[in-house]
Design a protein around this motif. Structure first.
Motif, PDB file in Angstrom:
ATOM      1  N   LYS A 171     -16.684  11.529   1.106  1.00  0.00           N
ATOM      2  CA  LYS A 171     -15.744  10.788   0.047  1.00  0.00           C
ATOM      3  C   LYS A 171     -14.472   9.734   1.386  1.00  0.00           C
ATOM      4  O   LYS A 171     -13.961  11.315   1.567  1.00  0.00           O
ATOM      5  CB  LYS A 171     -15.219  10.316  -1.135  1.00  0.00           C
ATOM      6  CG  LYS A 171     -14.588   9.167  -1.594  1.00  0.00           C
ATOM      7  CD  LYS A 171     -13.701   9.125  -3.125  1.00  0.00           C
ATOM      8  CE  LYS A 171     -13.096   7.874  -3.474  1.00  0.00           C
ATOM      9  NZ  LYS A 171     -12.840   8.267  -4.368  1.00  0.00           N
ATOM     10  N   LEU A 172     -14.170   9.207   2.400  1.00  0.00           N
ATOM     11  CA  LEU A 172     -13.182   9.271   2.655  1.00  0.00           C
ATOM     12  C   LEU A 172     -12.065   8.126   2.325  1.00  0.00           C
ATOM     13  O   LEU A 172     -12.615   7.213   2.230  1.00  0.00           O
ATOM     14  CB  LEU A 172     -13.733   9.032   4.563  1.00  0.00           C
ATOM     15  CG  LEU A 172     -12.657   9.129   5.658  1.00  0.00           C
ATOM     16  CD1 LEU A 172     -11.965  10.264   5.251  1.00  0.00           C
ATOM     17  CD2 LEU A 172     -13.279   8.418   6.848  1.00  0.00           C
ATOM     18  N   ALA A 173     -11.090   8.918   2.024  1.00  0.00           N
ATOM     19  CA  ALA A 173     -10.510   7.622   1.973  1.00  0.00           C
ATOM     20  C   ALA A 173      -9.166   7.817   3.094  1.00  0.00           C
ATOM     21  O   ALA A 173      -8.678   7.741   3.695  1.00  0.00           O
ATOM     22  CB  ALA A 173      -8.991   8.008   0.873  1.00  0.00           C
ATOM     23  N   LEU A 174      -9.224   5.836   3.246  1.00  0.00           N
ATOM     24  CA  LEU A 174      -8.345   5.432   4.266  1.00  0.00           C
ATOM     25  C   LEU A 174      -6.955   5.387   3.820  1.00  0.00           C
ATOM     26  O   LEU A 174      -6.412   4.026   4.624  1.00  0.00           O
ATOM     27  CB  LEU A 174      -8.955   4.691   5.449  1.00  0.00           C
ATOM     28  CG  LEU A 174     -10.678   4.802   5.710  1.00  0.00           C
ATOM     29  CD1 LEU A 174     -11.190   3.765   6.297  1.00  0.00           C
ATOM     30  CD2 LEU A 174     -10.191   5.716   7.405  1.00  0.00           C
ATOM     31  N   CYS A 175      -6.133   6.501   3.611  1.00  0.00           N
ATOM     32  CA  CYS A 175      -4.957   5.703   2.976  1.00  0.00           C
ATOM     33  C   CYS A 175      -4.095   7.097   2.923  1.00  0.00           C
ATOM     34  O   CYS A 175      -4.896   7.971   2.373  1.00  0.00           O
ATOM     35  CB  CYS A 175      -4.599   5.051   1.620  1.00  0.00           C
ATOM     36  SG  CYS A 175      -5.590   5.399   0.878  1.00  0.00           S
ATOM     37  N   PRO A 176      -2.650   7.017   3.072  1.00  0.00           N
ATOM     38  CA  PRO A 176      -1.840   8.056   2.412  1.00  0.00           C
ATOM     39  C   PRO A 176      -1.867   7.909   1.282  1.00  0.00           C
ATOM     40  O   PRO A 176      -1.840   6.482   0.333  1.00  0.00           O
ATOM     41  CB  PRO A 176      -1.240   8.488   3.771  1.00  0.00           C
ATOM     42  CG  PRO A 176      -0.628   6.648   3.283  1.00  0.00           C
ATOM     43  CD  PRO A 176      -1.864   6.661   3.929  1.00  0.00           C
ATOM     44  N   GLY A 177      -2.229   9.108   0.548  1.00  0.00           N
ATOM     45  CA  GLY A 177      -1.893   8.680  -1.281  1.00  0.00           C
ATOM     46  C   GLY A 177      -2.916   7.681  -1.825  1.00  0.00           C
ATOM     47  O   GLY A 177      -3.767   7.722  -1.541  1.00  0.00           O
ATOM     48  N   SER A 178      -2.216   6.960  -3.284  1.00  0.00           N
ATOM     49  CA  SER A 178      -3.956   6.986  -4.167  1.00  0.00           C
ATOM     50  C   SER A 178      -4.013   5.361  -3.532  1.00  0.00           C
ATOM     51  O   SER A 178      -5.104   5.217  -3.951  1.00  0.00           O
ATOM     52  CB  SER A 178      -3.054   6.250  -6.133  1.00  0.00           C
ATOM     53  OG  SER A 178      -1.189   5.813  -5.683  1.00  0.00           O
ATOM     54  N   GLY A 179      -2.780   4.543  -2.664  1.00  0.00           N
ATOM     55  CA  GLY A 179      -3.833   3.196  -2.158  1.00  0.00           C
ATOM     56  C   GLY A 179      -3.613   1.831  -3.918  1.00  0.00           C
ATOM     57  O   GLY A 179      -3.489   0.867  -3.456  1.00  0.00           O
ATOM     58  N   GLY A 180      -2.547   3.195  -4.360  1.00  0.00           N
ATOM     59  CA  GLY A 180      -2.619   2.383  -6.098  1.00  0.00           C
ATOM     60  C   GLY A 180      -1.724   2.225  -7.297  1.00  0.00           C
ATOM     61  O   GLY A 180      -0.146   2.381  -6.359  1.00  0.00           O
ATOM     62  N   TRP A 181      -1.076   2.782  -7.945  1.00  0.00           N
ATOM     63  CA  TRP A 181      -0.076   2.752  -9.192  1.00  0.00           C
ATOM     64  C   TRP A 181       0.696   4.559  -9.422  1.00  0.00           C
ATOM     65  O   TRP A 181       0.903   4.406  -9.848  1.00  0.00           O
ATOM     66  CB  TRP A 181      -0.528   1.961 -10.048  1.00  0.00           C
ATOM     67  CG  TRP A 181      -0.324   0.381  -9.912  1.00  0.00           C
ATOM     68  CD1 TRP A 181      -0.114  -0.203  -9.186  1.00  0.00           C
ATOM     69  CD2 TRP A 181      -0.957  -0.233 -10.907  1.00  0.00           C
ATOM     70  NE1 TRP A 181      -0.584  -1.264  -8.982  1.00  0.00           N
ATOM     71  CE2 TRP A 181      -0.970  -1.362 -10.276  1.00  0.00           C
ATOM     72  CE3 TRP A 181      -2.230  -0.011 -12.322  1.00  0.00           C
ATOM     73  CZ2 TRP A 181      -1.390  -2.348 -11.126  1.00  0.00           C
ATOM     74  CZ3 TRP A 181      -2.253  -1.147 -12.668  1.00  0.00           C
ATOM     75  CH2 TRP A 181      -2.281  -2.621 -12.392  1.00  0.00           C
ATOM     76  N   SER A 182      -1.016   5.834  -9.396  1.00  0.00           N
ATOM     77  CA  SER A 182      -1.071   6.757  -9.722  1.00  0.00           C
ATOM     78  C   SER A 182       0.141   7.494  -8.247  1.00  0.00           C
ATOM     79  O   SER A 182       0.143   6.910  -6.941  1.00  0.00           O
ATOM     80  CB  SER A 182      -1.796   7.497  -9.985  1.00  0.00           C
ATOM     81  OG  SER A 182      -3.208   7.272  -9.085  1.00  0.00           O
ATOM     82  N   ASN A 183       0.491   8.206  -8.796  1.00  0.00           N
ATOM     83  CA  ASN A 183       0.875   9.322  -7.062  1.00  0.00           C
ATOM     84  C   ASN A 183       0.474  10.125  -6.977  1.00  0.00           C
ATOM     85  O   ASN A 183      -0.225  10.618  -7.090  1.00  0.00           O
ATOM     86  CB  ASN A 183       2.123  10.491  -7.901  1.00  0.00           C
ATOM     87  CG  ASN A 183       3.288   9.801  -9.120  1.00  0.00           C
ATOM     88  OD1 ASN A 183       4.110   8.733  -7.697  1.00  0.00           O
ATOM     89  ND2 ASN A 183       3.905  10.211  -9.576  1.00  0.00           N
ATOM     90  N   THR A 188       2.389   7.199  -5.396  1.00  0.00           N
ATOM     91  CA  THR A 188       2.034   5.807  -4.333  1.00  0.00           C
ATOM     92  C   THR A 188       1.773   5.815  -2.904  1.00  0.00           C
ATOM     93  O   THR A 188       2.476   6.284  -2.151  1.00  0.00           O
ATOM     94  CB  THR A 188       2.989   5.260  -5.539  1.00  0.00           C
ATOM     95  OG1 THR A 188       4.241   5.229  -5.187  1.00  0.00           O
ATOM     96  CG2 THR A 188       2.705   5.342  -6.979  1.00  0.00           C
ATOM     97  N   PRO A 189       1.483   4.751  -2.798  1.00  0.00           N
ATOM     98  CA  PRO A 189       1.802   3.843  -0.863  1.00  0.00           C
ATOM     99  C   PRO A 189       2.641   4.058  -0.510  1.00  0.00           C
ATOM    100  O   PRO A 189       2.776   4.991   0.626  1.00  0.00           O
ATOM    101  CB  PRO A 189       0.735   2.416  -1.168  1.00  0.00           C
ATOM    102  CG  PRO A 189       0.156   2.779  -2.620  1.00  0.00           C
ATOM    103  CD  PRO A 189       0.837   2.919  -3.161  1.00  0.00           C
ATOM    104  N   ALA A 190       4.133   3.609  -1.003  1.00  0.00           N
ATOM    105  CA  ALA A 190       5.198   3.797  -0.388  1.00  0.00           C
ATOM    106  C   ALA A 190       5.654   5.310  -0.416  1.00  0.00           C
ATOM    107  O   ALA A 190       6.343   5.551   0.110  1.00  0.00           O
ATOM    108  CB  ALA A 190       6.398   2.908  -1.373  1.00  0.00           C
ATOM    109  N   ASN A 191       5.654   6.535  -1.350  1.00  0.00           N
ATOM    110  CA  ASN A 191       5.491   7.449  -1.800  1.00  0.00           C
ATOM    111  C   ASN A 191       5.265   8.373  -0.559  1.00  0.00           C
ATOM    112  O   ASN A 191       5.928   9.324   0.411  1.00  0.00           O
ATOM    113  CB  ASN A 191       5.336   8.141  -3.123  1.00  0.00           C
ATOM    114  CG  ASN A 191       6.537   7.833  -4.217  1.00  0.00           C
ATOM    115  OD1 ASN A 191       7.843   6.788  -3.176  1.00  0.00           O
ATOM    116  ND2 ASN A 191       6.553   7.805  -5.516  1.00  0.00           N
ATOM    117  N   ALA A 192       3.574   8.266  -0.564  1.00  0.00           N
ATOM    118  CA  ALA A 192       3.257   8.833   0.408  1.00  0.00           C
ATOM    119  C   ALA A 192       4.070   8.748   2.039  1.00  0.00           C
ATOM    120  O   ALA A 192       3.294   9.439   2.614  1.00  0.00           O
ATOM    121  CB  ALA A 192       1.190   8.295   0.303  1.00  0.00           C
TER     122      ALA A 192
END
Length: 509
Positions: free
Chosen positions: A421-433, A435-439
């Motif tokens: 599974k490849l996630a193309l984002c840092p962090g959750s992309g959602g609400w859990s830690n 979060t996109p901003a914190n990542a």
């Protein structure tokens, strides 16, 4: 991860089979599709041996049918998943690239698009939609040109425009106004007040409320109407398709008095049990009507459990709504989109079976097409793969998905193929830690690769160890995005640009 299926008595189903009319074995099956709202994978006791409560009706359904362990919603939030269920197409191919619609949003599904309902309707089915819509429709405005809704006029481009012969719905989530029922394009009762609830769990936004609309009664009302529909259609030709979209256990979390305290946990647990009871009422209606043998009943959820359930509070009772998977609703992690999916079809599905095949809720369309033996045109069901072979033989590898694309609330992508599974984002992309901003602040890697065979909890990013897998999956995703489809067939068009790589990845690579 161990799972336990709770065995249940099937005498009621056996009795229903004994009295079933002979013609039921010859015609196409009735189809009942129940979509819960924010029900977590671990909230169903036959999926979670450590659940703090028992869901006897869902467990019974699993005992009498098949339980899929690797089923996924098309998105980790409401609207895009519902779009995919009815169209067989990932919603990010539409104008909706992230987030959800609200209660006054215009229609998302074009009346020209072939949907599951329209396909079945064209092949002789009576079709009905009851429950939460959340796909937009066009509210009529007042003649003075203001933004106010004229509730006395008919709604346009709702369920009736895409293949439903009958509908009785609320426009969006139960915390989004306006709070009115719409039956066959008409509001059933004009608003007579404005309501709002600021309680964190019973929360709903301020909005117009119909004279016949009480938030706590909505689930019961939809259930009663679905039961009445089944009873009405059971003895008639042709077969029927019922799309029943529960508003629960999504906020506002409002279990009725009968269920308050029943779970021994919190209000969310009680609301889950009320949702399970509603499913039981639908099963009872099918069984009592004598049509169970040739009726396909499917029950699933539109995404993972919401943090509004209060994970911390539930953990004190030993309950995890995500059942060990990372994350929850809105996230790209498994907890955001891996959902319970149970199917009963006594005529074709062996009872008490479990299937590990990867399926997506977009797969309903091509599965129904296979069931009634019709072909889909190239411009329909672009991301739908039939799981009928798995229903007939749970261990089969023929015809099952080669890959699946996941999508989070902020528009982040992931692609899964086999164990990778490849996630193309840092962090959750959602609400859990994180979060996109914190990542981004923490400068976390822009891609995450997980080996789900070894690391189902997605705890270790192995992208640096397997760059060839990262490249292969990015290229696979690129092709599926650009071709306008992820299934064989003629190239189709997406609505607008669909960027899938995280900002800055091309330069970093």
């Amino acid at each position: 991860m161990r799972t336990v299926i709770v065995l249940a008595c099937t005498l009621a189903g056996s009795f229903a089979a004994a009295v079933e009319p002979a013609h039921e074995a010859q015609r196409h099956p009735n189809i009942v599709y129940i979509l819960a709202d924010d029900l977590g994978y671990g909230d169903v006791s036959c999926y979670n041996q450590n659940a703090a409560w028992q869901t006897p009706h869902l467990d019974r359904l699993a005992t009498e049918g098949m339980r899929f362990t690797d089923a996924h919603s098309g998105s980790s939030v409401c609207t895009p998943t519902r779009y995919g269920v009815l169209t067989g197409r990932y919603a990010w191919r539409s104008r909706l690239k992230r987030g959800v619609l609200n209660g006054t949003s215009p229609h998302l599904i074009s009346p020209e698009r072939l949907t599951v309902a329209k396909m079945l309707q064209q092949n002789g089915y009576q079709t009905a939609c009851i429950g939460k819509w959340h796909l937009g429709w066009d509210w009529p405005g007042t003649d003075d040109g203001s933004q106010a809704i004229d509730y006395s006029k008919p709604v346009q481009n709702g369920p009736g425009a895409i293949g439903f012969d009958y509908h009785y719905c609320h426009s969006a989530s139960l915390d989004m106004p306006p709070y009115v029922y719409v039956e066959d394009n008409r509001v059933t009762s004009l608003p007579d007040r404005v309501t709002e609830n600021k309680d964190s769990k019973g929360f709903w936004r301020k909005g117009d409320t119909g004279a016949d609309f009480t938030h706590r009664d909505v689930l019961s009302n939809f259930t009663k109407r679905a039961v009445a529909y089944i009873e009405k259609r059971a003895s008639k030709e042709p077969p029927f398709f019922l799309y029943l979209a529960f508003p629960s256990p999504h906020t506002p979390i409002l279990p009725t008095a009968e269920f308050q305290g029943k779970s021994g946990t919190n209000a969310y647990g009680d609301f889950v049990l009320q949702t399970d009871d509603a499913i039981g009422q639908i099963l009872e209606a099918v069984d009592n009507a004598g049509i169970s043998q040739n009726t396909i009943v499917m029950v699933t959820s539109d995404n993972g459990c919401s943090p509004r359930a209060d994970y911390e509070e539930l953990s004190r009772f030993g309950h995890d709504p995500s059942s060990g998977f990372r994350g929850h609703k809105a996230d790209i992690f498994e907890g955001g989109h891996r959902v319970p999916f149970v199917v009963r079809w006594p005529q074709r599905v062996k009872p008490g079976t479990s299937c590990d095949a990867t399926i997506c809720l977009t797969d309903l369309m091509r599965t129904c097409a296979d069931v009634i033996d019709v072909s889909l045109p190239d411009h329909a069901g672009e991301d739908s793969v039939s799981f009928l072979p798995a229903l007939q033989e749970p261990q089969t590898t023929d015809g099952v998905r080669d890959s699946i694309i996941h999508h989070s609330i902020n528009g982040s992508f992931a692609i899964r193929q086999g164990k990778w599974k490849l996630a193309l984002c840092p962090g959750s992309g959602g609400w859990s830690n994180p979060t996109p901003a914190n990542a981004r602040k923490e400068q976390l890697p822009l891609v995450q690769l997980f080996d789900l065979e070894k690391d189902l909890a997605e705890s270790t990013n192995v992208a640096k160890d397997h760059p060839e897998v990262v490249d292969m999956l990015i290229e696979k995703l690129r092709q599926d995005v650009e071709r306008g489809r992820s299934t064989p067939g003629r190239r189709q068009q997406n609505h607008g640009a669909t960027p899938f790589l995280p900002k800055g990845y091309e330069q970093a690579a």
